[in-house]
Design an enzyme around this catalytic site. Structure first.
Site, mmCIF file in Angstrom:
data_model
loop_
_atom_site.group_PDB
_atom_site.id
_atom_site.type_symbol
_atom_site.label_atom_id
_atom_site.label_comp_id
_atom_site.label_asym_id
_atom_site.label_seq_id
_atom_site.Cartn_x
_atom_site.Cartn_y
_atom_site.Cartn_z
ATOM 1 N N GLU A 44 55.202 53.106 67.468
ATOM 2 C CA GLU A 44 56.056 54.007 68.234
ATOM 3 C C GLU A 44 57.055 53.269 69.115
ATOM 4 O O GLU A 44 57.661 53.854 70.005
ATOM 5 C CB GLU A 44 55.190 54.968 69.046
ATOM 6 C CG GLU A 44 54.321 55.818 68.127
ATOM 7 C CD GLU A 44 53.407 56.778 68.865
ATOM 8 O OE1 GLU A 44 53.449 56.803 70.104
ATOM 9 O OE2 GLU A 44 52.653 57.497 68.186
ATOM 10 N N ASP A 99 47.551 58.031 76.874
ATOM 11 C CA ASP A 99 46.945 58.714 75.723
ATOM 12 C C ASP A 99 45.779 57.837 75.306
ATOM 13 O O ASP A 99 45.963 56.789 74.697
ATOM 14 C CB ASP A 99 47.941 58.876 74.575
ATOM 15 C CG ASP A 99 47.287 59.480 73.323
ATOM 16 O OD1 ASP A 99 46.084 59.831 73.390
ATOM 17 O OD2 ASP A 99 47.967 59.585 72.289
ATOM 18 N N LYS A 106 52.267 69.457 68.225
ATOM 19 C CA LYS A 106 52.730 68.702 67.062
ATOM 20 C C LYS A 106 52.869 69.666 65.895
ATOM 21 O O LYS A 106 51.873 70.227 65.431
ATOM 22 C CB LYS A 106 51.731 67.597 66.702
ATOM 23 C CG LYS A 106 51.621 66.484 67.744
ATOM 24 C CD LYS A 106 50.528 65.499 67.361
ATOM 25 C CE LYS A 106 50.473 64.306 68.293
ATOM 26 N NZ LYS A 106 49.311 63.421 68.001
#
Length: 429
Positions: free
Chosen positions: A205, A242, A339
């Protein structure tokens, strides 16, 4: 005017070099909507099924020719002639055609591609940007970016157990300034890591993926970078985690094992570990702090920290209204990660957001670790009034594309737009 006249699909590559589905939907006006479907690395057990070919001799079994064929041979004949502007009916037709709880027959990647492409075609046909078409006249809030600048866990090859360490520029006046803040901290972090002799390669990411001694060292180097970039921790910039705890949960033993630190916790011990981190660092959000099926520890965590922090359910809820309803009923978490590919259609995604907002939960629009240049989630973050977006670090074009789209939206909104800032976090209001 917006009758669907053609649907086609193809296999393309995502940001990790794995195949994914891209769909184009054409409507009677001649307008065409195109959507590419993302893919996750750490996926929840309860997510809708991403259909892969399983042929080990081609893309290591990750091809999506079956899903592409399902779009062309199964879905297209069923939806041609439908009105792309009637999103609920379109999605209901595809869900019924599939007929399984997890979209395992046609594939959530096939259904979602058509769902999003149809929405984009309809928006263009109506002469509206996607955020305005989906969100209506009231869609004007730019989300706070939760920028994943340091990766661990399943997103990196390192001994840092927590999956994402994010900077949260909540004290800036505009989205553009918030993005600049995050980018400057990202660059400062590279200097900090280089000074420590740590690696500065990036993970899936776009965040750095150094091998550090502990999760706390990761927090410490980020704090140093915030200072070096000239920002004030806590006031201008906060932190978010996270944890992706399902990745380090031993289901048989009922224990959480942080291998990089040599620590092993029961649920109560894990909650205490998070409480200590939150007391020491300006953390405003913890995502997936517990295993996706460990409702008891989630309850403990919510009781202990829910009044102070945003506690986000990702693998716990998988953008599914049934699981979210259970969480709301049990008083578990206070936020949901959104999501689109976890549930597999735009309609069901919007239903989850509405349910969360009715319950007073915050919502965080999110990318996946396998992304493309598709910017749909940037528009959806504004359309759904999420107030927050997770779409990676300040590197990798697949991540930057979403940020650039939000810059365009902010410019287009002009004086009517507002940056969510601290108001996006219920505990800070």
């Amino acid at each position: 005017m917006t009758e669907i006249i053609n649907v086609t699909a193809r296999e393309i590559l995502d940001s990790r070099g794995n195949p994914t589905v891209e769909v184009e939907v054409a409507v009677g006006t001649g307008d065409v909507g195109r959507a590419a479907v993302p893919s996750g690395a750490s996926t929840g057990e309860h997510e809708a099924l991403e259909l892969r070919d399983g042929d080990k001799g081609r893309y290591l079994g990750k091809g999506v020719r079956k899903a592409v064929a399902n779009v062309i041979d199964e879905i297209a004949p069923a939806v041609v002639g439908l009105d792309a502007s009637d999103q609920a009916s379109l999605d209901a037709r595809m869900i019924a055609l599939d007929g399984t709880p997890t979209k395992s027959k046609l594939g959530a990647n096939a259904i979602l591609g058509v769902s999003l492409a149809a929405a984009k075609a309809a928006a263009t046909a109506h002469g509206l940007p996607l955020y305005r078409y989906v969100g209506g006249a009231g869609a004007r809030t730019l989300p706070v970016p939760l920028m994943n600048i340091l990766n661990g866990g399943a997103h990196a090859d390192s001994n840092v157990d927590i999956q994402e360490f994010m900077v949260v520029p909540l004290g800036l006046p505009t989205f553009a300034e918030a993005l600049r803040c995050g980018a400057e901290i990202f660059h400062a972090l590279k200097k900090v890591l280089k000074g420590k002799g740590a690696a500065t390669g990036v993970g899936d990411e776009g965040g750095y993926a150094p091998s550090l001694a502990s999760n706390e060292e990761a927090l410490a180097v980020i704090m140093e970078a915030i200072g070096q970039a000239g920002y004030e921790p806590g006031k201008q910039v906060a932190l978010a985690l996270d944890c992706a705890a399902s990745e380090f949960y031993d289901k048989k033993a009922g224990k959480y094992e942080l291998e990089g630190e040599g620590k092993r916790f029961d649920g109560k011990g894990l909650v205490e570990y998070y409480a200590q981190l939150a007391a020491k660092y300006p953390i405003v959000s913890i995502e997936d702090g517990c295993d996706e099926d460990d409702w008891a520890t989630w309850k403990l965590l919510t009781e202990r920290l829910g009044g102070k922090l945003q506690l986000v359910g990702d693998d716990l809820f998988v953008t599914n209204v049934t699981r979210l309803a259970r969480g709301i009923e049990q008083g578990v978490t206070n936020s949901i990660l959104v999501k689109v590919n976890q549930i597999g259609s735009l309609t069901e995604t919007l239903e989850a957001v509405r349910m969360a907002h009715r319950a007073g939960y915050t919502t965080v629009m999110s990318h996946r670790s396998g992304e493309t240049e598709d910017t749909t989630i940037a528009d959806l973050a504004v359309a759904c009034d999420c107030g927050q977006i997770k779409t990676g670090s300040a590197s990798r074009t697949d991540r930057i594309a979403k940020y650039n789209q939000l810059l365009r939206i902010e410019e287009e909104l002009g004086g009517s737009g507002r940056y969510a800032g601290r108001s996006a976090f219920k505990a800070l209001r």
